[in-house]
Write an enzyme that holds these catalytic residues in place. Structure first.
Site, PDB file in Angstrom:
ATOM      1  N   ASP A 269       9.268 -16.928  13.884  1.00  0.00           N
ATOM      2  CA  ASP A 269       8.153 -17.314  13.049  1.00  0.00           C
ATOM      3  C   ASP A 269       8.033 -18.698  12.700  1.00  0.00           C
ATOM      4  O   ASP A 269       8.639 -18.293  11.041  1.00  0.00           O
ATOM      5  CB  ASP A 269       7.996 -16.370  12.324  1.00  0.00           C
ATOM      6  CG  ASP A 269       6.462 -16.652  11.501  1.00  0.00           C
ATOM      7  OD1 ASP A 269       5.675 -17.841  11.797  1.00  0.00           O
ATOM      8  OD2 ASP A 269       5.755 -15.714  10.580  1.00  0.00           O
ATOM      9  N   LYS A 276       6.781 -22.570   8.163  1.00  0.00           N
ATOM     10  CA  LYS A 276       7.797 -21.805   6.262  1.00  0.00           C
ATOM     11  C   LYS A 276       9.416 -23.671   5.802  1.00  0.00           C
ATOM     12  O   LYS A 276       9.181 -24.073   6.925  1.00  0.00           O
ATOM     13  CB  LYS A 276       8.590 -21.072   6.848  1.00  0.00           C
ATOM     14  CG  LYS A 276       7.287 -20.071   6.873  1.00  0.00           C
ATOM     15  CD  LYS A 276       8.288 -18.660   7.495  1.00  0.00           C
ATOM     16  CE  LYS A 276       7.923 -17.354   8.024  1.00  0.00           C
ATOM     17  NZ  LYS A 276       7.034 -17.034   7.051  1.00  0.00           N
ATOM     18  N   ASP A 287      11.801 -11.377  13.354  1.00  0.00           N
ATOM     19  CA  ASP A 287       9.790 -11.543  13.421  1.00  0.00           C
ATOM     20  C   ASP A 287       9.133 -10.445  14.487  1.00  0.00           C
ATOM     21  O   ASP A 287       8.337 -10.389  14.780  1.00  0.00           O
ATOM     22  CB  ASP A 287       9.136 -12.395  12.797  1.00  0.00           C
ATOM     23  CG  ASP A 287       7.852 -12.694  11.889  1.00  0.00           C
ATOM     24  OD1 ASP A 287       7.835 -11.380  11.406  1.00  0.00           O
ATOM     25  OD2 ASP A 287       6.945 -13.324  12.185  1.00  0.00           O
ATOM     26  N   ASP A 346       0.603 -19.339   9.300  1.00  0.00           N
ATOM     27  CA  ASP A 346       1.217 -18.989   9.330  1.00  0.00           C
ATOM     28  C   ASP A 346       1.152 -16.888   9.047  1.00  0.00           C
ATOM     29  O   ASP A 346       1.978 -15.919   9.033  1.00  0.00           O
ATOM     30  CB  ASP A 346       1.891 -19.044   7.656  1.00  0.00           C
ATOM     31  CG  ASP A 346       3.896 -18.434   7.660  1.00  0.00           C
ATOM     32  OD1 ASP A 346       4.212 -17.747   8.755  1.00  0.00           O
ATOM     33  OD2 ASP A 346       4.887 -18.624   6.533  1.00  0.00           O
ATOM     34  N   GLU A 348       0.210 -15.297  11.378  1.00  0.00           N
ATOM     35  CA  GLU A 348      -0.056 -15.388  13.158  1.00  0.00           C
ATOM     36  C   GLU A 348       0.346 -13.606  12.951  1.00  0.00           C
ATOM     37  O   GLU A 348      -0.219 -13.349  14.091  1.00  0.00           O
ATOM     38  CB  GLU A 348       0.952 -15.724  13.338  1.00  0.00           C
ATOM     39  CG  GLU A 348       2.470 -14.976  13.608  1.00  0.00           C
ATOM     40  CD  GLU A 348       3.524 -15.082  12.336  1.00  0.00           C
ATOM     41  OE1 GLU A 348       2.689 -15.477  11.520  1.00  0.00           O
ATOM     42  OE2 GLU A 348       4.214 -14.500  12.187  1.00  0.00           O
ATOM     43  N   ARG A 350      -0.707 -10.284  12.295  1.00  0.00           N
ATOM     44  CA  ARG A 350      -2.196 -10.189  12.081  1.00  0.00           C
ATOM     45  C   ARG A 350      -3.296 -10.720  13.377  1.00  0.00           C
ATOM     46  O   ARG A 350      -4.155  -9.478  14.056  1.00  0.00           O
ATOM     47  CB  ARG A 350      -3.289 -10.209  10.402  1.00  0.00           C
ATOM     48  CG  ARG A 350      -3.519 -11.761  10.639  1.00  0.00           C
ATOM     49  CD  ARG A 350      -3.126 -11.885   8.950  1.00  0.00           C
ATOM     50  NE  ARG A 350      -2.641 -11.937   8.290  1.00  0.00           N
ATOM     51  CZ  ARG A 350      -3.005 -11.761   7.041  1.00  0.00           C
ATOM     52  NH1 ARG A 350      -3.411 -11.802   6.008  1.00  0.00           N
ATOM     53  NH2 ARG A 350      -1.270 -11.994   6.474  1.00  0.00           N
TER      54      ARG A 350
HETATM   55  N1  BES Z   1       6.692 -12.963   9.583  1.00  0.00           N
HETATM   56  C1  BES Z   1       6.255 -13.403   8.221  1.00  0.00           C
HETATM   57  C2  BES Z   1       6.428 -12.468   7.014  1.00  0.00           C
HETATM   58  C3  BES Z   1       7.785 -12.176   6.378  1.00  0.00           C
HETATM   59  C4  BES Z   1       8.076 -12.281   5.640  1.00  0.00           C
HETATM   60  C5  BES Z   1       8.804 -10.621   6.877  1.00  0.00           C
HETATM   61  C6  BES Z   1       9.221 -12.323   4.718  1.00  0.00           C
HETATM   62  C7  BES Z   1       9.969 -11.506   6.612  1.00  0.00           C
HETATM   63  C8  BES Z   1       9.932 -11.163   5.858  1.00  0.00           C
HETATM   64  C9  BES Z   1       4.507 -13.346   8.720  1.00  0.00           C
HETATM   65  O1  BES Z   1       4.032 -13.835   9.286  1.00  0.00           O
HETATM   66  C10 BES Z   1       4.013 -14.371   7.197  1.00  0.00           C
HETATM   67  O2  BES Z   1       4.342 -15.524   7.533  1.00  0.00           O
HETATM   68  N2  BES Z   1       3.262 -14.191   6.532  1.00  0.00           N
HETATM   69  C11 BES Z   1       3.041 -14.816   5.524  1.00  0.00           C
HETATM   70  C12 BES Z   1       0.949 -14.928   5.581  1.00  0.00           C
HETATM   71  C13 BES Z   1       0.205 -15.934   3.849  1.00  0.00           C
HETATM   72  C14 BES Z   1       0.174 -16.722   4.883  1.00  0.00           C
HETATM   73  C15 BES Z   1      -0.520 -14.973   4.219  1.00  0.00           C
HETATM   74  C16 BES Z   1       3.696 -14.407   4.432  1.00  0.00           C
HETATM   75  O3  BES Z   1       3.693 -13.326   3.929  1.00  0.00           O
HETATM   76  O4  BES Z   1       3.749 -15.599   3.533  1.00  0.00           O
HETATM   77 ZN    ZN Z   2       5.483 -13.620  11.329  1.00  0.00          ZN
HETATM   78 MN    MN Z   3       4.416 -15.499   9.808  1.00  0.00          MN
END
Ligand code: BES
Ligand code: ZN
Ligand code: MN
Length: 495
Positions: A269, A276, A287, A346, A348, A350
């Site tokens: 990811d 990121k 991920d 990001d 993604e 869901r």
């Molecule tokens: N894979 C990440 C969530 C994640 C964060 C997993 C830290 C493990 C450790 C997910 O795809 C993500 O990036 N979520 C975003 C959502 C936001 C853009 C609404 C997040 O949590 O920042």
């Molecule tokens: Zn993710």
């Molecule tokens: Mn993500």
């Protein structure tokens, strides 16, 4: 792997590198097993107050005239406070100690819990075994590791003080642990190797090893033909094509009961065009931990021959960047028909889960769906590194999962699917937007998923915290933990 064996009596044990003797500890350590003539030889550290019996405390001494030349006294903590999890922790600490010293063949006197009556003896054995098994794992890619740093895995553990008829139970513990190792390996391996195609290939290999598991792969062409618009959108930026993997284990063909386990399989990811920042991307090969967990649970179900019907559904993509990446502000059609505006690429997980959930509801006649996903950073802020968040539309399912959490030690905490927050997902241009706002990020993510399960009993486990460890602690390794495998197996076993 055959790590464990059992002998009923102390006198019947064979030679080993070391003898492990358990003690309860509070003010004064107290032997946790009847030791007969051995007891005298272990007096000094107790009399000299050099050993207290605290949980995980270890005292080493040499023995003479016994089957082992060495002995450790192992502290189990307070007798009144013993739990399956405290045993896991104590025996994991012991396992790590022995690994460092290269003691690989152990005679382990079991604590006499039967007398305590606060725990079934099987539960006690389970705690002891899981402590050993969960700690007896290493993963690294060092080619030049210093000798003393090397960990030697334990090879043979004889449990002393239990009838050998426990053997099948011990073997089942090992099979479950192997499924946990499977998940850990898959998480730890390079994302460059573990691509969506690799996950699909792994699933197919599992089917060859376990013919009772039927694997179906939807490749990109099939996803296009069938209209999995969100999986395709997220997958567009990568040269590694997306897939949908289905692994079906029918252990109870006469029953209509069917548990569908959906696992997030983002093999890396980057965040997509909403890239990121440094410091947030380095662990993102993890991920796909949800995918690893549900695949591991299906493997364990088949290996144990559980009388349940269970299917793992894994949407798998790499969320990458190139000229073809899906774009913030654009809207994409989902497999359900609902359109989704991309507020952030990001978010993604869901998206791909939405298509997998719709598919599961429409084609698999699920009695219940449980999804596992490293879905949000917000859940880590709320619950930390050890506890997964659970959002569910059904109290019975919730109770059963909490029970499995209690007995597996894999921590779950229920979070609300608070309806009014649904409005945060409103879009001007599409049916839904894939992000809410800053507030309640884990809940809005779950509410997004809920739009795709209808009335099917469903639980969403956000495992972003516990899936991947930043440091080793208790029986949890650094890096891939394999969180969820034991929880799910426990849940399925009690269906
Ligand atoms: N894979 C990440 C969530 C994640 C964060 C997993 C830290 C493990 C450790 C997910 O795809 C993500 O990036 N979520 C975003 C959502 C936001 C853009 C609404 C997040 O949590 O920042
Ligand atoms: Zn993710
Ligand atoms: Mn993500």
């Amino acid at each position: 792997m055959t790590l464990f064996s059992a002998v009923a009596q102390l006198e019947k044990r064979k030679e080993a590198d070391i003898l492990v003797v358990p003690f309860w500890g509070k003010n004064k350590p107290k032997s946790a097993a009847s030791l007969g003539s051995l007891e005298n030889k272990l007096r000094s550290p107790l009399d000299m107050k050099d050993f207290h019996g605290k949980e995980g405390e270890i005292f080493f001494l040499y023995l003479q005239g016994e089957k082992e030349k060495r002995c450790v006294l192992l502290g189990l903590g307070e007798e009144e406070k013993v739990t399956c999890d405290s045993l896991r922790r104590a025996y994991a600490a012991l396992a790590k100690y022995c690994q460092k010293k290269s003691f690989i063949h152990l005679n382990v006197v079991l604590p006499n819990i039967v007398e305590l009556r606060r725990m079934q003896s099987e539960e006690c054995v389970k705690g002891v075994c899981e402590g050993f098994l969960l700690a007896n794992y290493t993963w690294h890619r060092k080619t030049d590791q210093e000798k003393e740093e090397e960990t030697t895995l334990l090879k043979q553990i004889t449990l002393v003080g239990i009838l050998p008829k426990i053997q099948p139970f011990l073997e089942r513990q090992e099979l479950i642990a192997e499924s946990v190792y499977f998940a850990r390996d898959l998480i730890n391996e390079n994302a460059d190797m573990v691509t969506p195609a690799h996950l699909a290939q792994t699933a197919q290999k599992i089917s060859e090893r376990f013919p009772s598991i039927k694997t179906t792969i939807f490749d990109k062409k099939r996803l296009e033909k069938d209209g999995f618009g969100l999986i395709l959108a997220v997958g567009r930026g990568s040269s590694n094509d997306p897939v949908l993997i289905q692994m079906k284990y029918e252990g109870h063909p006469k029953s209509k009961d069917h548990t569908v386990l959906v696992g997030k399989g983002v093999t890396f990811d980057t965040g997509g065009l909403n890239l990121k920042p440094t410091g947030f991307m380095e662990t993102m090969r993890s991920d796909m931990s949800g995918a690893a967990a549900v695949m591991g649970a299906v493997i364990a179900s088949a290996a144990l021959g559980l009388k349940v019907n269970v299917t793992a559904v894994v949407p798998s993509v790499e969320n990458a960047i190139d000229g073809n990446s899906f774009k913030p502000g654009d809207s994409y059609p989902s497999y359900s028909g609902k359109t989704v505006e991309i507020g952030n690429t990001d978010a993604e997980g869901r998206l791909i889960l939405a298509d997998a959930l719709t598919y599961s509801c429409l084609h698999l006649s699920p009695t219940r769906i449980i999804d596992l996903a490293t879905l949000t950073g917000a859940i880590v802020v709320a619950l930390g590194d050890d506890v997964a968040g659970m959002m569910t539309n059904q109290d019975v399912l919730c109770a059963k999962l909490l029970e499995a959490s209690e007995s597996s030690g894999e921590q779950l905490w229920r979070m609300p699917l608070y309806k009014p927050y649904k409005q945060l997902l409103k879009s001007d241009s599409a049916d839904l937007k894939n992000i809410g706002g800053k507030a309640a990020g884990a809940i809005t993510a779950a509410l997004f998923l809920q739009e795709f399960v209808g009335e099917v009993p469903w639980a969403h486990l956000d495992i972003a915290g516990p899936a991947f460890g930043s440091k080793e602690h208790d029986y949890h390794p650094k890096n891939g933990v394999g969180f969820g495998v034991r929880l799910l197996v426990d849940f399925l076993q009690k269906l």
